[in-house]
Enzyme design. Structure first.
Site, PDB file in Angstrom:
ATOM      1  N   GLU A  56      59.048  21.136  49.724  1.00  0.00           N
ATOM      2  CA  GLU A  56      60.461  21.318  49.408  1.00  0.00           C
ATOM      3  C   GLU A  56      60.759  20.955  47.957  1.00  0.00           C
ATOM      4  O   GLU A  56      61.569  21.623  47.300  1.00  0.00           O
ATOM      5  CB  GLU A  56      61.324  20.453  50.343  1.00  0.00           C
ATOM      6  CG  GLU A  56      61.243  20.842  51.805  1.00  0.00           C
ATOM      7  CD  GLU A  56      60.184  20.065  52.567  1.00  0.00           C
ATOM      8  OE1 GLU A  56      60.401  19.764  53.750  1.00  0.00           O
ATOM      9  OE2 GLU A  56      59.113  19.754  51.974  1.00  0.00           O
ATOM     10  N   CYS A  79      60.890  15.880  55.999  1.00  0.00           N
ATOM     11  CA  CYS A  79      60.664  14.475  56.340  1.00  0.00           C
ATOM     12  C   CYS A  79      61.892  13.632  56.028  1.00  0.00           C
ATOM     13  O   CYS A  79      62.745  14.001  55.217  1.00  0.00           O
ATOM     14  CB  CYS A  79      59.441  13.933  55.603  1.00  0.00           C
ATOM     15  SG  CYS A  79      59.625  13.838  53.817  1.00  0.00           S
ATOM     16  N   THR A 164      20.820  31.143  69.942  1.00  0.00           N
ATOM     17  CA  THR A 164      20.964  30.528  68.623  1.00  0.00           C
ATOM     18  C   THR A 164      19.628  30.384  67.908  1.00  0.00           C
ATOM     19  O   THR A 164      19.586  29.968  66.756  1.00  0.00           O
ATOM     20  CB  THR A 164      21.610  29.145  68.750  1.00  0.00           C
ATOM     21  OG1 THR A 164      20.800  28.325  69.607  1.00  0.00           O
ATOM     22  CG2 THR A 164      23.006  29.261  69.342  1.00  0.00           C
ATOM     23  N   ALA A 165      18.551  30.714  68.586  1.00  0.00           N
ATOM     24  CA  ALA A 165      17.210  30.696  67.998  1.00  0.00           C
ATOM     25  C   ALA A 165      16.306  31.524  68.900  1.00  0.00           C
ATOM     26  O   ALA A 165      16.644  31.810  70.057  1.00  0.00           O
ATOM     27  CB  ALA A 165      16.672  29.267  67.879  1.00  0.00           C
ATOM     28  N   LEU A 298      25.388  18.653  72.127  1.00  0.00           N
ATOM     29  CA  LEU A 298      26.567  17.936  71.650  1.00  0.00           C
ATOM     30  C   LEU A 298      27.823  18.782  71.843  1.00  0.00           C
ATOM     31  O   LEU A 298      28.871  18.269  72.244  1.00  0.00           O
ATOM     32  CB  LEU A 298      26.393  17.562  70.182  1.00  0.00           C
ATOM     33  CG  LEU A 298      27.520  16.709  69.580  1.00  0.00           C
ATOM     34  CD1 LEU A 298      27.619  15.368  70.297  1.00  0.00           C
ATOM     35  CD2 LEU A 298      27.292  16.486  68.086  1.00  0.00           C
TER      36      LEU A 298
END
Length: 369
Positions: A56, A79, A164-165, A298
């Site tokens: 702003e 804010c 992935t591989a 993970l």
């Protein structure tokens, strides 16, 4: 009801806000457009860096006297507190604007209340214009403000059949140079890049941003739940160089990482570490967005824990037929329990396809796996 000029201005403000990605954390990204009394654009701005002027203020400076009697269009509720900068609600009142239109209310306790302050000063205030679009652009900060943890994006690269591989472990490179460059853009927009011990051992990844001008390097995080004497991060690992800061998260009873490494010790949960504790600790360090880059186990633990907010998948037009899958151990055993996502974007990156999907906010969180 918003005017056509206000709607166009909000779309512009959302675009402006996106320029702050990777630069404003732990603050939100915010864009603002000032319309003069006739509805014409008089000034615009965005929050450029934490500690600097808010959107702003930039827009009001650009508009000058033309702001008086005009309208401020902002992606986030102005804010209402004094931190490193003054309250934007007061700046708008002082500038003499007659109307403020904002997309998303500020959920943070210390800054909320700007709309009430504006209304008390006699300013017309409207909320909710293009709220979904503005929320999506500010997802990282809003996630932390609402839930007390960073926003998590899981990124993966795979073949069309989800590998992935290859079966022999070879994985470089499944996707194109263009897709890999786009990943560096994702890293540059993130506060932290995170991988597991398996990825660390197999790939010795660097995890820093390359090829993005002006990028702020993210925190590199290795999650190592090993229980033996040897850390998965060995002396000389690429993540231990000085290109970016690195944090190694280990179990309270885990091995000692290499000398000089920044270490975070966490309680165990199931076969891994307590992911809620990890995210809380990262949030306390100012991390608002995490890019989870691997590996499959993970990623599965994050999905099972209900702490993945967005998925970005890079799919290469190739087939392998065997090899590791992108996701493992997510806790899903039947189709009825599949985590259904909202596909938000599909775009070609070089020869590859980038898919972006978000996790519905109503999706229930699960216990750590």
């Amino acid at each position: 009801m918003a005017t056509a000029a206000e709607t166009a201005a909000m779309r512009r403000a959302i675009t402006l806000a996106s320029r702050g990605l990777g630069h404003t954390s732990p603050n939100p990204v915010v864009g603002c457009v000032i319309l003069d009394a006739t509805g014409a654009t008089a000034g615009e701005g965005h929050h450029q860096r934490a500690g600097g002027p808010h959107a702003e203020v930039h827009a009001l400076r650009a508009a000058g006297d033309a702001a008086r009697g005009g309208t401020a269009v902002v992606t986030l509720e102005p804010c209402n507190h004094t931190g490193r900068t003054g309250p934007c609600a007061r700046a708008l009142i002082a500038a003499g604007v007659a109307r403020v239109v904002y997309a998303v209310p500020d959920p943070s306790p210390q800054a909320t209340g700007g709309a009430a302050t504006l209304r008390a000063a006699g300013i017309d205030v409207a909320q909710g214009l293009l709220a979904a679009e503005a929320e999506a652009g500010n997802a990282a900060w809003l996630t932390h403000a609402r839930h007390g943890r960073p926003h998590v994006t899981w990124k993966y690269a795979a073949t069309l059949d989800g590998r992935t591989a290859a079966a022999d472990g070879s994985s470089r490179w499944i996707t194109s140079a263009e897709a890999r460059a786009d990943v560096h853009r994702l890293r540059a927009e993130s506060d932290a890049v995170l991988v597991g011990a398996g990825t660390q051992r197999a790939d010795d990844p660097h995890l820093a941003v390359r090829g993005v001008e002006g990028a702020r390097q993210p925190l590199r995080v290795i999650v190592d739940s090993a229980a033996g004497a040897a850390s998965s991060v060995r002396p000389g690992a690429r993540v231990l160089d000085d290109a970016a800061p690195t944090l190694i998260a280990v179990a309270e009873d885990g091995p000692r990482p290499p000398a000089g490494a920044d270490v975070l010790r966490l309680p165990r949960a199931g076969r891994g570490l307590d992911l809620a504790a990890l995210l809380t600790a990262l949030g306390a360090r100012g991390v608002r967005s995490v890019l989870l880059e691997g590996g499959a186990t993970l990623a599965g633990a994050f999905v099972a824990a209900g702490v993945v907010d967005r998925v970005v998948g890079y799919l290469a037009p190739a087939l392998l037929g065997a090899g590791p899958a992108a996701l493992a151990g997510s806790g899903v055993t039947t189709l009825a329990d599949a985590l259904r996502l909202d596909l938000t974007d599909a775009v070609r990156i070089g020869p590859d396809l980038r898919l972006t999907a978000t996790v519905p906010v109503c999706a229930p969180a699960k216990e750590n796996a």
